[in-house]
Scaffold this motif. Sequence first.
Motif, PDB file in Angstrom:
ATOM      1  N   SER A  61       0.865  -1.179   0.000  1.00 42.28           N
ATOM      2  CA  SER A  61       0.000   0.000   0.000  1.00 42.28           C
ATOM      3  C   SER A  61       0.898   1.224   0.000  1.00 42.28           C
ATOM      4  N   VAL A  62       0.811   2.020  -1.072  1.00 46.20           N
ATOM      5  CA  VAL A  62       1.729   3.151  -1.233  1.00 46.20           C
ATOM      6  C   VAL A  62       0.930   4.448  -1.314  1.00 46.20           C
ATOM      7  N   PRO A  63       1.555   5.586  -0.983  1.00 46.53           N
ATOM      8  CA  PRO A  63       0.815   6.847  -0.955  1.00 46.53           C
ATOM      9  C   PRO A  63       0.322   7.270  -2.337  1.00 46.53           C
ATOM     10  N   GLY A  64      -0.889   7.777  -2.392  1.00 43.76           N
ATOM     11  CA  GLY A  64      -1.409   8.357  -3.621  1.00 43.76           C
ATOM     12  C   GLY A  64      -0.877   9.762  -3.824  1.00 43.76           C
ATOM     13  N   VAL A  71      -2.553   3.560  -2.829  1.00 41.66           N
ATOM     14  CA  VAL A  71      -2.684   2.688  -3.996  1.00 41.66           C
ATOM     15  C   VAL A  71      -2.126   1.313  -3.647  1.00 41.66           C
ATOM     16  N   THR A  72      -2.865   0.279  -3.991  1.00 37.85           N
ATOM     17  CA  THR A  72      -2.412  -1.094  -3.759  1.00 37.85           C
ATOM     18  C   THR A  72      -1.626  -1.589  -4.972  1.00 37.85           C
ATOM     19  N   LEU A  73      -0.439  -2.105  -4.704  1.00 37.43           N
ATOM     20  CA  LEU A  73       0.404  -2.717  -5.720  1.00 37.43           C
ATOM     21  C   LEU A  73       0.642  -4.167  -5.337  1.00 37.43           C
ATOM     22  N   ALA A 119      10.862  -8.820 -12.762  1.00 37.07           N
ATOM     23  CA  ALA A 119       9.858  -8.591 -11.729  1.00 37.07           C
ATOM     24  C   ALA A 119       8.614  -7.983 -12.363  1.00 37.07           C
ATOM     25  N   VAL A 120       7.500  -8.066 -11.645  1.00 37.77           N
ATOM     26  CA  VAL A 120       6.266  -7.437 -12.100  1.00 37.77           C
ATOM     27  C   VAL A 120       5.611  -6.733 -10.927  1.00 37.77           C
ATOM     28  N   ILE A 121       4.997  -5.598 -11.213  1.00 40.14           N
ATOM     29  CA  ILE A 121       4.108  -4.927 -10.277  1.00 40.14           C
ATOM     30  C   ILE A 121       2.791  -4.689 -10.998  1.00 40.14           C
ATOM     31  N   SER A 122       1.706  -5.194 -10.431  1.00 39.44           N
ATOM     32  CA  SER A 122       0.373  -4.999 -10.982  1.00 39.44           C
ATOM     33  C   SER A 122      -0.367  -3.985 -10.107  1.00 39.44           C
ATOM     34  N   VAL A 123      -1.052  -3.042 -10.753  1.00 37.78           N
ATOM     35  CA  VAL A 123      -1.645  -1.902 -10.052  1.00 37.78           C
ATOM     36  C   VAL A 123      -3.147  -2.097  -9.870  1.00 37.78           C
ATOM     37  N   GLU A 124      -3.618  -1.911  -8.655  1.00 36.92           N
ATOM     38  CA  GLU A 124      -5.054  -1.936  -8.372  1.00 36.92           C
ATOM     39  C   GLU A 124      -5.567  -0.492  -8.410  1.00 36.92           C
ATOM     40  N   TYR A 125      -5.805   0.004  -9.626  1.00 38.62           N
ATOM     41  CA  TYR A 125      -6.286   1.377  -9.770  1.00 38.62           C
ATOM     42  C   TYR A 125      -7.793   1.433  -9.534  1.00 38.62           C
ATOM     43  N   LEU A 144       3.934   4.058  -9.844  1.00 35.80           N
ATOM     44  CA  LEU A 144       5.194   4.014 -10.585  1.00 35.80           C
ATOM     45  C   LEU A 144       6.247   4.888  -9.924  1.00 35.80           C
ATOM     46  N   LEU A 145       5.858   6.098  -9.515  1.00 33.64           N
ATOM     47  CA  LEU A 145       6.814   6.972  -8.834  1.00 33.64           C
ATOM     48  C   LEU A 145       7.344   6.314  -7.568  1.00 33.64           C
ATOM     49  N   TRP A 146       6.431   5.687  -6.814  1.00 28.63           N
ATOM     50  CA  TRP A 146       6.863   5.035  -5.582  1.00 28.63           C
ATOM     51  C   TRP A 146       7.825   3.893  -5.884  1.00 28.63           C
ATOM     52  N   ALA A 147       7.502   3.075  -6.875  1.00 25.54           N
ATOM     53  CA  ALA A 147       8.363   1.946  -7.215  1.00 25.54           C
ATOM     54  C   ALA A 147       9.744   2.414  -7.653  1.00 25.54           C
ATOM     55  N   ALA A 148       9.783   3.457  -8.484  1.00 27.28           N
ATOM     56  CA  ALA A 148      11.074   3.977  -8.942  1.00 27.28           C
ATOM     57  C   ALA A 148      11.876   4.538  -7.778  1.00 27.28           C
ATOM     58  N   GLY A 149      11.203   5.174  -6.835  1.00 32.13           N
ATOM     59  CA  GLY A 149      11.880   5.747  -5.678  1.00 32.13           C
ATOM     60  C   GLY A 149      12.307   4.719  -4.651  1.00 32.13           C
ATOM     61  N   HIS A 150      11.760   3.516  -4.715  1.00 29.45           N
ATOM     62  CA  HIS A 150      12.100   2.447  -3.766  1.00 29.45           C
ATOM     63  C   HIS A 150      12.677   1.241  -4.504  1.00 29.45           C
ATOM     64  N   ALA A 151      13.373   1.526  -5.605  1.00 28.38           N
ATOM     65  CA  ALA A 151      13.883   0.445  -6.443  1.00 28.38           C
ATOM     66  C   ALA A 151      14.833  -0.473  -5.680  1.00 28.38           C
ATOM     67  N   ALA A 152      15.685   0.105  -4.838  1.00 28.10           N
ATOM     68  CA  ALA A 152      16.675  -0.708  -4.131  1.00 28.10           C
ATOM     69  C   ALA A 152      16.010  -1.719  -3.209  1.00 28.10           C
ATOM     70  N   GLU A 153      15.019  -1.277  -2.445  1.00 23.96           N
ATOM     71  CA  GLU A 153      14.374  -2.206  -1.515  1.00 23.96           C
ATOM     72  C   GLU A 153      13.489  -3.213  -2.243  1.00 23.96           C
TER      73      GLU A 153
END
Length: 334
Positions: A61-64, A71-73, A119-125, A144-153
């Motif tokens: 669950s990431v910030p909108g 947003v659920t990923l 890897a895959v991330i599916s978005v529950e929009y 997408l912004l959250w995933a790019a910003g947390h790529a390392a983890e």
Amino acid sequence: MAVPPFDPELSVALESLGNGPREPVTPGNLVARQERDAATRPRPTADDLRADGRFEVAELSVPGLRDGPDVTLVSARPAGREGPLPLLYYMHGGAMIMGNAWSVLPRILREWVLPLDMAVISVEYRLAPRTRYPGPLEDCYAGLLWAAGHAAELGIDADRVIVGGKSAGGGLAAALALLIRDRGGPGILGQLLLCPMLDDRGHTFSSHQMSGLGMWDLISSETAWKALLGDRYGTADVPPYAAPARDTDLSGLPPAFIDVGSAEMFRDEDVAYANGIWQAGGQAELHVWPGAYHGFDGMAPQAAISKDARNARTRWLRRLLAQSRDTTGTTPAG
């Protein structure tokens, strides 16, 4: 009006359905169709998707953005893989009014994540009409912004992200590529657009030629676009981020894979989108599958043409990922 004939194997699968699933979606039956879809569409759990330990799966669950809700990923990768993996950031189909992020993952894991080591991330929009444009797109952008910003983890390579989707998800992927281009968001390696839903205007030849045939028609399409756009529907006030076919400048976009059936209403808008990318000096690989209707490979997965379509998509992904490496085998920066 003359129409392209359906592929024989696909025709058998279509006829076996009967008329129920092919009934047009209308404003009057929209709620009932959404309820039926929510009750019947597969929704595998994280444990189901782990497939006896073959995959690592997490629901996040990431910030909108712009005061939007979280947003659920759904994130998945081959189990035991160390180091950053390329990412397929995927939007499910369902005409913006149906579908979920979980149902698409078993096939993606089986056909792409494991064979291509990604890897895959599916978005529950959020879905229309409860959430109208730009809500669903902003959900996808926020994730997408959250995933790019947390790529390392996450263990992903932020320089090797492909956005993709099917039908409405393909339209969202195209819109996301436009939005990233114009907002200066994270870099995108490519866009995988499978029979994408791109044009709200319903004025192409194929949208009328194929209406009432196959799995999706003009009445259903109008219902979905009205649900998404509300009062904007039918006006000039529809931005290309809502309907990418409205963009008059398709320059500066990442390489695209676009496929569509010759016997479906989205044919002409998808072909025109590929042509617009070429005319702007971009790169697009276009496949028009003869005799195929909307969603054909899901309806008849064992048909020869369905296998060909899946193989073509996989080859494009493999080629794109290979080209993103330099001669030393490392990932290029930037």
